[in-house]
Design a protein around this motif. Structure first.
Motif, PDB file in Angstrom:
ATOM      1  N   VAL A   3      13.994  39.265  39.750  1.00 20.38           N
ATOM      2  CA  VAL A   3      14.797  39.973  38.525  1.00 20.38           C
ATOM      3  C   VAL A   3      14.682  38.529  37.878  1.00 20.38           C
ATOM      4  CG1 VAL A   3      16.925  40.434  37.623  1.00 20.38           C
ATOM      5  CG2 VAL A   3      15.825  41.689  39.574  1.00 20.38           C
ATOM      6  N   LEU A   4      14.784  37.805  37.015  1.00 19.59           N
ATOM      7  CA  LEU A   4      14.704  36.916  35.949  1.00 19.59           C
ATOM      8  C   LEU A   4      16.442  36.694  35.598  1.00 19.59           C
ATOM      9  CD1 LEU A   4      13.701  33.814  35.549  1.00 19.59           C
ATOM     10  CD2 LEU A   4      12.567  34.569  33.460  1.00 19.59           C
ATOM     11  N   PHE A   5      17.347  35.676  35.505  1.00 16.28           N
ATOM     12  CA  PHE A   5      18.686  35.566  35.414  1.00 16.28           C
ATOM     13  C   PHE A   5      19.029  34.633  34.803  1.00 16.28           C
ATOM     14  CE2 PHE A   5      23.419  36.410  35.317  1.00 16.28           C
ATOM     15  CZ  PHE A   5      23.246  37.800  34.537  1.00 16.28           C
ATOM     16  N   GLU A   6      19.292  34.232  34.332  1.00 22.54           N
ATOM     17  CA  GLU A   6      19.946  32.988  32.891  1.00 22.54           C
ATOM     18  C   GLU A   6      21.250  33.003  33.114  1.00 22.54           C
ATOM     19  OE1 GLU A   6      19.246  35.779  29.247  1.00 22.54           O
ATOM     20  OE2 GLU A   6      18.104  35.323  31.076  1.00 22.54           O
ATOM     21  N   THR A   7      21.403  31.800  33.319  1.00 21.97           N
ATOM     22  CA  THR A   7      23.077  31.665  33.026  1.00 21.97           C
ATOM     23  C   THR A   7      23.088  30.387  32.573  1.00 21.97           C
ATOM     24  OG1 THR A   7      23.198  29.880  34.866  1.00 21.97           O
ATOM     25  CG2 THR A   7      23.280  32.769  35.002  1.00 21.97           C
ATOM     26  N   ALA A   8      24.146  29.648  31.888  1.00 21.82           N
ATOM     27  CA  ALA A   8      24.543  28.723  31.432  1.00 21.82           C
ATOM     28  C   ALA A   8      24.182  27.421  32.754  1.00 21.82           C
ATOM     29  CB  ALA A   8      26.273  28.513  30.892  1.00 21.82           C
ATOM     30  N   ALA A   9      24.562  27.964  33.762  1.00 23.56           N
ATOM     31  CA  ALA A   9      23.658  26.425  34.607  1.00 23.56           C
ATOM     32  C   ALA A   9      22.420  26.631  35.030  1.00 23.56           C
ATOM     33  CB  ALA A   9      24.845  26.939  35.976  1.00 23.56           C
ATOM     34  N   GLY A  10      22.224  27.425  35.251  1.00 23.10           N
ATOM     35  CA  GLY A  10      20.496  27.471  35.338  1.00 23.10           C
ATOM     36  C   GLY A  10      19.678  28.911  35.543  1.00 23.10           C
ATOM     37  N   PHE A  11      18.925  28.467  35.820  1.00 17.49           N
ATOM     38  CA  PHE A  11      17.756  30.151  36.012  1.00 17.49           C
ATOM     39  C   PHE A  11      18.047  30.289  37.428  1.00 17.49           C
ATOM     40  CE2 PHE A  11      15.762  27.818  32.518  1.00 17.49           C
ATOM     41  CZ  PHE A  11      15.721  28.993  31.773  1.00 17.49           C
ATOM     42  N   ALA A  12      17.977  31.740  37.657  1.00 13.56           N
ATOM     43  CA  ALA A  12      18.537  32.049  39.108  1.00 13.56           C
ATOM     44  C   ALA A  12      17.321  33.486  38.983  1.00 13.56           C
ATOM     45  CB  ALA A  12      19.905  32.911  39.224  1.00 13.56           C
ATOM     46  N   LEU A  13      16.437  33.772  40.263  1.00 11.10           N
ATOM     47  CA  LEU A  13      15.716  34.813  40.552  1.00 11.10           C
ATOM     48  C   LEU A  13      16.162  35.493  42.109  1.00 11.10           C
ATOM     49  CD1 LEU A  13      12.447  35.221  40.191  1.00 11.10           C
ATOM     50  CD2 LEU A  13      12.042  33.615  42.060  1.00 11.10           C
ATOM     51  N   PHE A  14      16.435  36.703  40.952  1.00 16.94           N
ATOM     52  CA  PHE A  14      17.113  37.497  42.593  1.00 16.94           C
ATOM     53  C   PHE A  14      16.231  38.524  43.273  1.00 16.94           C
ATOM     54  CE2 PHE A  14      20.822  36.366  39.701  1.00 16.94           C
ATOM     55  CZ  PHE A  14      21.712  35.492  41.295  1.00 16.94           C
ATOM     56  N   LYS A  15      16.250  38.999  44.432  1.00 17.06           N
ATOM     57  CA  LYS A  15      15.126  39.341  45.007  1.00 17.06           C
ATOM     58  C   LYS A  15      15.993  40.827  45.485  1.00 17.06           C
ATOM     59  CE  LYS A  15      11.631  41.778  47.168  1.00 17.06           C
ATOM     60  NZ  LYS A  15      10.441  41.199  47.126  1.00 17.06           N
ATOM     61  N   VAL A  16      15.256  42.012  44.690  1.00 12.01           N
ATOM     62  CA  VAL A  16      16.111  43.817  44.758  1.00 12.01           C
ATOM     63  C   VAL A  16      16.053  43.968  46.513  1.00 12.01           C
ATOM     64  CG1 VAL A  16      15.960  45.418  44.314  1.00 12.01           C
ATOM     65  CG2 VAL A  16      16.336  43.829  42.364  1.00 12.01           C
ATOM     66  N   LEU A  17      16.511  44.204  47.024  1.00  6.13           N
ATOM     67  CA  LEU A  17      16.701  44.810  48.828  1.00  6.13           C
ATOM     68  C   LEU A  17      16.370  45.893  48.479  1.00  6.13           C
ATOM     69  CD1 LEU A  17      19.434  42.395  49.893  1.00  6.13           C
ATOM     70  CD2 LEU A  17      17.318  42.644  49.877  1.00  6.13           C
ATOM     71  N   LYS A  18      16.850  47.152  48.177  1.00  8.14           N
ATOM     72  CA  LYS A  18      16.604  48.520  47.518  1.00  8.14           C
ATOM     73  C   LYS A  18      16.388  49.109  46.398  1.00  8.14           C
ATOM     74  CE  LYS A  18      20.747  48.761  50.992  1.00  8.14           C
ATOM     75  NZ  LYS A  18      21.635  49.290  51.872  1.00  8.14           N
ATOM     76  N   GLU A  19      15.370  49.064  45.897  1.00 10.60           N
ATOM     77  CA  GLU A  19      14.371  49.497  44.925  1.00 10.60           C
ATOM     78  C   GLU A  19      14.754  51.439  45.189  1.00 10.60           C
ATOM     79  OE1 GLU A  19      10.503  48.135  44.217  1.00 10.60           O
ATOM     80  OE2 GLU A  19      11.019  46.444  45.057  1.00 10.60           O
ATOM     81  N   LYS A  20      14.794  51.878  45.774  1.00 10.90           N
ATOM     82  CA  LYS A  20      15.505  53.314  45.499  1.00 10.90           C
ATOM     83  C   LYS A  20      16.785  53.705  44.665  1.00 10.90           C
ATOM     84  CE  LYS A  20      12.475  54.645  49.378  1.00 10.90           C
ATOM     85  NZ  LYS A  20      12.310  55.506  51.254  1.00 10.90           N
ATOM     86  N   LYS A  21      17.184  52.651  44.569  1.00 10.16           N
ATOM     87  CA  LYS A  21      19.004  52.927  44.500  1.00 10.16           C
ATOM     88  C   LYS A  21      18.682  52.649  42.655  1.00 10.16           C
ATOM     89  CE  LYS A  21      21.680  52.217  48.064  1.00 10.16           C
ATOM     90  NZ  LYS A  21      22.872  51.392  48.672  1.00 10.16           N
TER      91      LYS A  21
END
Length: 454
Positions: A3-21
């Motif tokens: 997941v690409l997520f942008e904030t006021a501090a910078g860019f963040a990249l998150f990994k989804v651990l449980k895609e079934k949910k």
């Protein structure tokens, strides 16, 4: 899935651990209710902090325009492309998703079903990003918002049109106030000197005369040569001697004079505002100003919102701009649609005869569309195109008046066409007929008869 997520501090990249949910959208809000539950569902994989406010402004401005900035490109290359990760990347912006796929070759997904996931990440972003407190996040968001607002106002294409829109709207409001004040002034002072309103029709001249005269008895000794001609001055003095008005006090005259000051000041400000509007229109839309005038051109821009928005309209829309109510009423009642809107007040349409106003307005709208696009998108500051189109419109008016409908201008009704009578008359005796008897058909009834029609 990433997941690409942008904030006021910078860019963040998150990994989804449980895609079934993710399939159970209604339960995602419960999964992000606390930070502990959120860390079991998503995990921070990479974070790129903005160096300063300028870099943050550039990156966020590119995101707002669905463009791939240099910092975002570098961040995705270092954390996805170079590491050979083949997971899908969630990007909410549809256009940005397409750009990332084309330029970086990363498989991206987007859709409304992932909004709840992004909303949950945003609710726990302070805990998911280590090293930032809630107060720091709010301060950075506020500073970035102010920077974006200043950047938008500074580089906005439409901001120069705001002055024209505000000026023409203010001009219309001043006209309404002037009419109200002038009507009240005439109605008020007519109790004392009713004949003055009949002699002087101009509102500004009337206000100046009332302020100068005051009481009716002072009219004979008052010199009004700087305001009105001598003929009107003598007529006003004669009317004052035979006036049928009532007497008023000095206190009434003071209030009437204060109203005269309001009318005079508003009239003078209107003159200066119209001159300002004329100069602004000649600088921003010179071709449109030459073709239809600064007032009509400014009203067209104000009605569309900006010069760029007006340039996007076709000629058919410009022709009926300002007559939307009449257009929809005609469509609803199945009557004829209007032929003109704001263009009716243009001098070229107003000077044309009634039977060709529709044709002139249609041609003028086509010329206006070309001039508007030249003013909005061209680099020339001179009204060369406008002068050419104005000359073409004048020639068009002359042609329609002389060639298209000559009977409308001659004052004579066209004569009916009389077919010339031939010298040879029809002679029926020359017709040849065949005297042949046809046998009657015999039917089963034994009678000679013709069959009846069914």
């Amino acid at each position: 899935m990433l997941v690409l997520f942008e904030t006021a501090a910078g860019f963040a990249l998150f990994k989804v651990l449980k895609e079934k949910k993710l399939k159970k959208v209604d339960d995602l809000a419960e999964e992000f209710s606390t930070l502990e539950k959120a860390t079991k569902l998503v995990k921070l994989k990479a974070f790129d902090k903005f160096n300063d406010s300028k870099s943050a402004l550039k990156a966020v401005s590119a995101l707002l325009n669905s463009k791939l900035s240099k910092s975002l490109r570098k961040f995705l290359k270092n954390n996805i492309v170079s590491k050979g990760i083949e997971d899908e990347l969630l990007v909410l912006d549809k256009k940005l998703c397409r750009v990332i796929e084309e330029k970086l070759g990363i498989k991206c997904i987007q859709g409304s079903q992932y909004l709840e996931l992004v909303r949950g990440i945003r609710s726990q972003i302070e805990g998911l990003l280590s090293g930032f407190t809630e107060s720091e996040q709010k301060a950075m968001s506020l500073g970035l918002a102010h920077s974006i607002c200043r950047h938008t106002l500074k580089f906005s294409v439409d901001k120069i049109d705001t002055m024209i829109v505000q000026a023409v709207n203010l001009l219309d409001d001043i006209d309404k106030e002037l009419n109200n004040y002038s009507m009240k002034l005439r109605e008020w002072y007519s109790w004392h000197f009713p004949e003055l309103a009949r002699v002087i029709t101009d509102n500004l001249v009337y206000a100046k005369c009332v302020k100068l005269i005051g009481q009716r008895i002072n009219c004979k000794s008052t010199d009004m040569g700087e305001i009105v001609p001598k003929e009107i001055e003598s007529e006003v003095k004669e009317a004052a001697e035979l006036s049928m008005g009532t007497e008023i006090t000095e206190n009434d005259i003071e209030h009437i004079k204060s109203l005269c000051d309001q009318v005079i000041s508003l009239s003078e400000y209107r003159i200066s505002l119209s001159e300002y509007l004329k100069n602004r229109m000649q600088a921003i839309a010179p071709n449109l100003t030459v073709l239809v005038g600064e007032i009509v051109g400014a009203r067209l821009i104000a009605h569309a919102g900006s010069l760029v928005n007006l340039s996007k309209h076709p000629a058919s829309t410009i022709q009926i701009l300002g007559a939307e109510k009449a257009l929809f009423r005609a469509i609803r009642t199945k009557h004829d649609t209007p032929k003109y809107g704001l263009l009716y007040h243009a001098s070229i349409v107003g000077s044309a005869t009634p039977n060709i106003k529709g044709k002139i307005s249609r041609t003028l709208a086509a010329k206006c569309a070309l001039c508007i696009r030249m003013d909005a998108l061209g680099d020339e500051t001179e009204a060369t195109i406008g002068l050419e189109h104005k000359q073409a419109m004048e020639n068009r008016v002359k042609y329609l008046e002389t060639h298209l409908t000559p009977s409308a201008f001659s004052g004579k009704r066209p004569q009916a066409y009389n077919r010339p009578m031939s010298s040879q008359m029809y002679n029926p005796s020359t017709d040849a007929t065949a005297n042949v008897e046809l046998p009657a058909k015999r039917y089963s009834s034994g009678q000679d008869e013709f069959p009846k029609k069914r």
